[in-house]
Enzyme design. Structure first.
Site, PDB file in Angstrom:
ATOM      1  N   TYR A   1       5.822   0.126   0.848  1.00 50.33           N
ATOM      2  CA  TYR A   1       6.359  -0.803  -0.139  1.00 50.33           C
ATOM      3  C   TYR A   1       7.702  -1.306   0.382  1.00 50.33           C
ATOM      4  O   TYR A   1       8.693  -0.581   0.359  1.00 50.33           O
ATOM      5  CB  TYR A   1       6.555  -0.122  -1.488  1.00 50.33           C
ATOM      6  CG  TYR A   1       5.288   0.318  -2.190  1.00 50.33           C
ATOM      7  CD1 TYR A   1       4.040  -0.176  -1.820  1.00 50.33           C
ATOM      8  CD2 TYR A   1       5.345   1.216  -3.240  1.00 50.33           C
ATOM      9  CE1 TYR A   1       2.888   0.231  -2.483  1.00 50.33           C
ATOM     10  CE2 TYR A   1       4.201   1.626  -3.910  1.00 50.33           C
ATOM     11  CZ  TYR A   1       2.980   1.125  -3.528  1.00 50.33           C
ATOM     12  OH  TYR A   1       1.840   1.537  -4.190  1.00 50.33           O
TER      13      TYR A   1
ATOM     14  N   PHE B   1      -2.947  -0.625 -11.056  1.00 49.93           N
ATOM     15  CA  PHE B   1      -3.150  -1.861 -11.831  1.00 49.93           C
ATOM     16  C   PHE B   1      -3.712  -1.540 -13.212  1.00 49.93           C
ATOM     17  O   PHE B   1      -4.717  -2.130 -13.647  1.00 49.93           O
ATOM     18  CB  PHE B   1      -4.055  -2.838 -11.088  1.00 49.93           C
ATOM     19  CG  PHE B   1      -3.453  -3.416  -9.837  1.00 49.93           C
ATOM     20  CD1 PHE B   1      -2.072  -3.469  -9.673  1.00 49.93           C
ATOM     21  CD2 PHE B   1      -4.257  -3.906  -8.824  1.00 49.93           C
ATOM     22  CE1 PHE B   1      -1.502  -4.002  -8.521  1.00 49.93           C
ATOM     23  CE2 PHE B   1      -3.711  -4.453  -7.674  1.00 49.93           C
ATOM     24  CZ  PHE B   1      -2.324  -4.498  -7.522  1.00 49.93           C
ATOM     25  N   PRO B   2      -3.098  -0.609 -13.965  1.00 51.44           N
ATOM     26  CA  PRO B   2      -3.609  -0.265 -15.293  1.00 51.44           C
ATOM     27  C   PRO B   2      -3.503  -1.422 -16.285  1.00 51.44           C
ATOM     28  O   PRO B   2      -4.159  -1.396 -17.328  1.00 51.44           O
ATOM     29  CB  PRO B   2      -2.725   0.910 -15.728  1.00 51.44           C
ATOM     30  CG  PRO B   2      -1.444   0.709 -14.976  1.00 51.44           C
ATOM     31  CD  PRO B   2      -1.874   0.156 -13.641  1.00 51.44           C
ATOM     32  N   LEU B   3      -2.681  -2.414 -15.945  1.00 54.41           N
ATOM     33  CA  LEU B   3      -2.536  -3.580 -16.814  1.00 54.41           C
ATOM     34  C   LEU B   3      -3.142  -4.829 -16.185  1.00 54.41           C
ATOM     35  O   LEU B   3      -2.845  -5.946 -16.588  1.00 54.41           O
ATOM     36  CB  LEU B   3      -1.051  -3.809 -17.130  1.00 54.41           C
ATOM     37  CG  LEU B   3      -0.372  -2.648 -17.864  1.00 54.41           C
ATOM     38  CD1 LEU B   3       1.108  -2.920 -18.074  1.00 54.41           C
ATOM     39  CD2 LEU B   3      -1.055  -2.398 -19.207  1.00 54.41           C
TER      40      LEU B   3
ATOM     41  N   GLY C   1      -2.876  -5.799 -12.920  1.00 56.44           N
ATOM     42  CA  GLY C   1      -2.287  -6.145 -11.632  1.00 56.44           C
ATOM     43  C   GLY C   1      -1.755  -7.562 -11.596  1.00 56.44           C
ATOM     44  O   GLY C   1      -1.088  -8.025 -12.517  1.00 56.44           O
ATOM     45  N   PHE C   2      -2.081  -8.268 -10.519  1.00 60.73           N
ATOM     46  CA  PHE C   2      -1.548  -9.614 -10.335  1.00 60.73           C
ATOM     47  C   PHE C   2      -2.202 -10.617 -11.282  1.00 60.73           C
ATOM     48  O   PHE C   2      -1.730 -11.747 -11.419  1.00 60.73           O
ATOM     49  CB  PHE C   2      -1.733 -10.045  -8.878  1.00 60.73           C
ATOM     50  CG  PHE C   2      -1.035  -9.133  -7.909  1.00 60.73           C
ATOM     51  CD1 PHE C   2       0.342  -9.041  -7.895  1.00 60.73           C
ATOM     52  CD2 PHE C   2      -1.753  -8.345  -7.028  1.00 60.73           C
ATOM     53  CE1 PHE C   2       0.996  -8.185  -7.026  1.00 60.73           C
ATOM     54  CE2 PHE C   2      -1.111  -7.486  -6.146  1.00 60.73           C
ATOM     55  CZ  PHE C   2       0.261  -7.406  -6.143  1.00 60.73           C
TER      56      PHE C   2
ATOM     57  N   PRO D   1      -2.883 -10.272 -15.053  1.00 63.17           N
ATOM     58  CA  PRO D   1      -2.772  -9.406 -16.236  1.00 63.17           C
ATOM     59  C   PRO D   1      -3.964  -9.533 -17.172  1.00 63.17           C
ATOM     60  O   PRO D   1      -4.611 -10.587 -17.262  1.00 63.17           O
ATOM     61  CB  PRO D   1      -1.488  -9.903 -16.900  1.00 63.17           C
ATOM     62  CG  PRO D   1      -0.684 -10.495 -15.789  1.00 63.17           C
ATOM     63  CD  PRO D   1      -1.692 -11.107 -14.862  1.00 63.17           C
ATOM     64  N   LEU D   2      -4.267  -8.437 -17.851  1.00 62.59           N
ATOM     65  CA  LEU D   2      -5.408  -8.401 -18.764  1.00 62.59           C
ATOM     66  C   LEU D   2      -5.301  -9.505 -19.812  1.00 62.59           C
ATOM     67  O   LEU D   2      -4.246  -9.707 -20.420  1.00 62.59           O
ATOM     68  CB  LEU D   2      -5.461  -7.042 -19.475  1.00 62.59           C
ATOM     69  CG  LEU D   2      -5.729  -5.825 -18.595  1.00 62.59           C
ATOM     70  CD1 LEU D   2      -5.564  -4.551 -19.417  1.00 62.59           C
ATOM     71  CD2 LEU D   2      -7.111  -5.886 -17.984  1.00 62.59           C
TER      72      LEU D   2
END
Length: 290
Positions: free
Chosen positions: A63, A213-215, A217-218, A220-221
């Site tokens: 990172y 990416f629980p939400l 990731g790039f 969004p949900l």
């Protein structure tokens, strides 16, 4: 009781951690490459996370590269005894920020030493081997040689526990034939449910599952059902998505990332949400429709 305490605990090897943690990925520059746009803000997020009770921080020396580990060291070293830092190896960056495989024995050994140096540690709590047969998702293939290389570093005392990332059930089984595997880190969220059976199988074996990416990731949900439920619960859609994961299985450990202290606190507040059976059924329909 704080939201983090309400979320409960699970274990990474012999280390118990709260189920709400933090990933430092977003503290690097755009595309997880280069320095943060605001170094002081990045340091403040890390300190606020630990002050809030977070005891599980996920990071990697790729990172930046090197950026997030150096920020963690600057913000938090010397580390609290209960803080578990989990890092990843198996990839590297090119000079434009591209993601490349790096899983020869020499590359994996060099990556462990890079993580040790930049974090200021003598031993890494947990090292996740990121399998890079396909950058975008798990792909079958033997991982025996690379797991053996990490297991050798474990035998030398540089790594306490080994995890796997971006892997299939068959690869986890292969890895477990070489050394103990304490966690699996794959993409999984309310809409991305490919690993449903995998999560349950790992839970039966006492192995942590850490969704990246629980939400979303790039991307969004996005879901009308999710938005409607969030309005009813006086919460944000992302808080509801995190709470669903906490309800999904006791072996799930969450590591939502952010570069904002306010957003960090919003994410951690998901531990306060209680979802009824009716709400859980409604949310399950989001994944089935995706």
């Amino acid at each position: 009781m704080s939201p983090i305490q309400k979320s409960g605990t699970f274990h990474l090897g012999d280390r118990p951690v709260h189920r709400l943690g933090y990933v430092a990925m977003q503290l690097a520059g755009p595309g997880v490459f280069g320095p943060p746009k605001d170094r002081d803000a990045a340091l403040a997020v890390l300190r606020a996370a630990v002050e809030s009770g977070v005891d599980h921080i996920d990071t990697s020396d790729f990172y930046g590269p090197h950026v997030t580990n150096q920020l963690i060291r600057e913000a938090l070293h010397p580390y609290r005894d209960d803080l578990v830092i989990v890092t990843k190896i198996g990839a590297r960056r090119d000079d434009k920020g591209g993601w490349l495989p790096a899983f020869s024995a020499d590359e994996l050994t060099g990556a462990v030493h890079d993580n040790l140096r930049n974090l200021g540690l003598d031993v890494l709590d947990v090292v996740n081997l990121r399998v890079m047969f396909d950058t975008h998702g798990p792909a079958e293939g033997s991982i025996a040689d690379m797991v053996e290389a990490v297991a050798e570093l474990q035998r030398k005392g540089l790594v306490r526990h080994v995890g796997l990332s971006n892997v299939t059930p068959a690869q986890v089984a292969e890895g477990r034939g070489i050394c103990d595997i304490v966690c699996v880190q794959n993409m999984y969220n309310l809409a991305k449910r490919d690993d449903d059976a995998f999560v349950d199988a790992l839970a039966k074996d006492g192995i942590a599952y850490v969704p990246f990416f629980p939400l979303g990731g790039f991307s969004p949900l996005q879901s009308d059902t999710l938005n409607e439920i969030a309005t009813r619960l006086d919460a944000t859609p992302m808080q509801v998505a995190l709470a669903w994961l906490l309800h999904r299985s006791p072996n799930i450990l969450l590591i939502p990332g952010t570069s904002s202290v306010a957003h960090l606190r919003e994410n951690l507040a998901a531990g306060d949400l209680v979802l009824s059976d009716e709400v859980l059924r409604e949310l399950d329909s989001v994944g089935k429709a995706a």
